[in-house]
Design a protein around this motif. Structure first.
Motif, PDB file in Angstrom:
ATOM      1  N   ARG A  56     -43.682 -23.930  17.565  1.00 50.73           N
ATOM      2  CA  ARG A  56     -44.469 -24.044  19.002  1.00 50.73           C
ATOM      3  C   ARG A  56     -44.677 -23.201  19.447  1.00 50.73           C
ATOM      4  O   ARG A  56     -46.029 -23.170  20.209  1.00 50.73           O
ATOM      5  N   ILE A  57     -44.080 -21.367  19.184  1.00 49.26           N
ATOM      6  CA  ILE A  57     -45.022 -20.793  19.788  1.00 49.26           C
ATOM      7  C   ILE A  57     -46.586 -20.152  19.233  1.00 49.26           C
ATOM      8  O   ILE A  57     -47.096 -19.864  20.130  1.00 49.26           O
ATOM      9  N   LEU A  58     -46.582 -20.517  18.738  1.00 45.81           N
ATOM     10  CA  LEU A  58     -48.105 -19.861  17.791  1.00 45.81           C
ATOM     11  C   LEU A  58     -48.758 -21.319  18.819  1.00 45.81           C
ATOM     12  O   LEU A  58     -49.925 -20.881  18.964  1.00 45.81           O
ATOM     13  N   GLU A  59     -48.358 -22.806  18.589  1.00 46.98           N
ATOM     14  CA  GLU A  59     -49.784 -23.247  19.268  1.00 46.98           C
ATOM     15  C   GLU A  59     -49.455 -23.092  20.665  1.00 46.98           C
ATOM     16  O   GLU A  59     -50.603 -23.596  21.353  1.00 46.98           O
ATOM     17  N   GLN A  60     -48.806 -22.466  21.234  1.00 51.09           N
ATOM     18  CA  GLN A  60     -48.510 -22.361  22.869  1.00 51.09           C
ATOM     19  C   GLN A  60     -49.495 -21.353  22.865  1.00 51.09           C
ATOM     20  O   GLN A  60     -50.231 -21.255  24.286  1.00 51.09           O
ATOM     21  N   HIS A  61     -50.245 -20.305  22.494  1.00 54.76           N
ATOM     22  CA  HIS A  61     -51.246 -19.471  22.313  1.00 54.76           C
ATOM     23  C   HIS A  61     -52.218 -19.293  21.302  1.00 54.76           C
ATOM     24  O   HIS A  61     -52.670 -18.855  21.594  1.00 54.76           O
ATOM     25  N   SER A  62     -52.126 -20.999  21.182  1.00 57.59           N
ATOM     26  CA  SER A  62     -53.105 -21.209  20.008  1.00 57.59           C
ATOM     27  C   SER A  62     -54.399 -20.337  20.405  1.00 57.59           C
ATOM     28  O   SER A  62     -55.428 -20.265  19.645  1.00 57.59           O
ATOM     29  N   GLU A  63     -55.011 -20.580  21.865  1.00 54.86           N
ATOM     30  CA  GLU A  63     -56.169 -20.881  22.605  1.00 54.86           C
ATOM     31  C   GLU A  63     -56.799 -19.016  21.804  1.00 54.86           C
ATOM     32  O   GLU A  63     -57.316 -19.552  21.969  1.00 54.86           O
ATOM     33  N   ILE A  64     -55.841 -18.741  23.098  1.00 51.54           N
ATOM     34  CA  ILE A  64     -56.617 -17.410  22.330  1.00 51.54           C
ATOM     35  C   ILE A  64     -56.461 -16.712  21.346  1.00 51.54           C
ATOM     36  O   ILE A  64     -57.211 -15.641  20.259  1.00 51.54           O
ATOM     37  N   ILE A  65     -55.315 -16.786  20.080  1.00 51.27           N
ATOM     38  CA  ILE A  65     -55.381 -16.893  18.660  1.00 51.27           C
ATOM     39  C   ILE A  65     -56.461 -16.472  18.147  1.00 51.27           C
ATOM     40  O   ILE A  65     -57.432 -15.611  17.865  1.00 51.27           O
ATOM     41  N   LEU A  66     -57.573 -18.172  18.751  1.00 53.55           N
ATOM     42  CA  LEU A  66     -58.625 -18.697  17.901  1.00 53.55           C
ATOM     43  C   LEU A  66     -59.535 -17.207  18.596  1.00 53.55           C
ATOM     44  O   LEU A  66     -60.565 -17.382  17.940  1.00 53.55           O
TER      45      LEU A  66
END
Length: 369
Positions: A56-66
């Motif tokens: 869920r943490i990864l999903e929450q930060h997905s936009e910036i990570i991508l």
């Protein structure tokens, strides 16, 4: 996954702080200290919770990570002027990484692993370059999450988060590697499972046929046959059963066409047939006849469960008449796109397209599954 014990703290002291909780964006996250160990069942349950929370943490930060990953991709070998394709590649890698973190493993038979492999082929990426991109995604994910004040690098739960992300990255690489080992050897002339020609032979023959057709304006056609739901068949009945399906379809196709037609296995679940001197009507009739033959005659029994498994195929017919100049890999890509449209339209059907991408209307026909 446990955070390492700190030197100088006794086991009794650790019992005073059994967990750490955060609330971010309305979601509550809790990572447990290694001090609370009530047995294997309790440990497994906490591991599942921790994996779900990290996903869920990864999903929450997905936009910036991508965004960060796509910016770095060119330096890792994924140079492309098509930003949309680069974004799709990054998004798929992050989806797989998140799934691997959540599940604790990644099944190489899933469709998204196959999609990643196909995107890598479309980009012309080597296996080493693809692995480099997965590593870039891992680093982008860790770098972004590490900055968060609640569960970043300074938090007590950070070692567990970082370890799960790194393990997820390895799981993605392992799934892709296993997928590759099951693909036909593209450098060989004959496929070891079906004894048909390989993709390399198809591309060479197709290139020669295109040049001949351009010179003499003779017609040709190519039929692409994709096995419906092969990934699901493998997942449910095993790879051995899936290999039986491919082997039987290879026999059916080889016996169905002429001796001088080029019959090939061009990918894991796709066969291609190059038909020299063949007009559209005949090619379309052959494709429909093959589709019906597979649907009506090819049902295999899983001897472990006694279940009868119905097999169907999605088929694309590509028509060439010498009017449109092109290269073999581009022509094959058009046929693959036509197969994809047939699958999206419900599978077990035929899609017809001319070189250049013009779709050929076909009369509606009642079909089975």
């Amino acid at each position: 996954m446990w955070a390492p014990l700190r030197f100088g703290r006794s086991r009794a002291a650790l019992h005073h702080k059994t967990s750490q909780s955060w609330t971010v964006g309305g979601s509550s996250y809790k990572f447990w200290s290694p001090a609370v160990i009530a047995g294997p069942a309790s440990t497994d349950n906490r591991n599942v919770q921790e994996r779900a929370q990290t996903a869920r943490i990864l999903e929450q930060h997905s936009e910036i990570i991508l965004k960060d990953a796509v910016a770095i991709f060119p330096f890792a070998g994924a140079e492309s002027s098509d930003q949309e394709r680069s974004a799709n590649l990054a998004d798929l890698i992050l989806q797989l990484l998140t799934t691997a973190v959540r599940e604790g493993e990644l099944d190489p038979r899933t469709g998204r692993v196959a999609d990643l492999r196909q995107l890598a082929l479309d980009f012309g990426l080597t296996v080493r370059q693809l692995f480099g991109l997965v590593y870039v995604m891992e680093r982008a994910a860790l770098d972004e999450v590490a900055l968060d004040e609640s569960f970043g690098a300074t938090s007590e739960g950070w070692p567990g988060i970082a370890q799960m992300v790194r393990r997820g990255s390895f799981d993605v690489l392992a799934a892709v590697a296993e997928r590759i080992t099951r693909e036909p050897d593209q450098s060989a002339l004959h496929d070891s499972l079906t004894a048909l020609h390989t993709r390399a032979v198809l591309l060479a023959a197709l290139e020669k046929e295109i040049r001949r057709v351009e010179r003499f304006l003779h017609p040709f056609a190519m039929i692409l046959v994709d096995v419906d739901h092969l990934a699901e068949i493998n997942a449910k009945h095993g790879y051995g059963f899936g290999d039986r399906v491919l082997e039987r379809i290879g026999i059916v196709i080889r016996n169905y066409f002429r001796e001088h037609d080029w019959v090939t296995r061009c990918s894991e679940d796709t066969f291609a047939i190059l038909l020299p001197e063949t007009i559209r009507a005949n090619a379309e009739s052959l494709a429909e006849g093959l589709r019906v033959t597979v649907e009506e005659r090819l049902a295999l029994r899983d001897y472990r469960t006694e279940e009868q498994v119905q097999v169907t195929v999605s088929v694309a017919v590509l028509i060439g008449d010498g009017q449109s100049s092109n290269h073999a890999d581009a022509v094959l890509r058009q046929a693959e796109e036509a197969v994809e449209r047939a699958k999206q339209a419900g599978r077990n059907r035929v899609e017809v397209v001319e070189i250049g991408g013009t779709r050929v209307p076909r009369p509606a026909r009642a079909r089975g599954v």
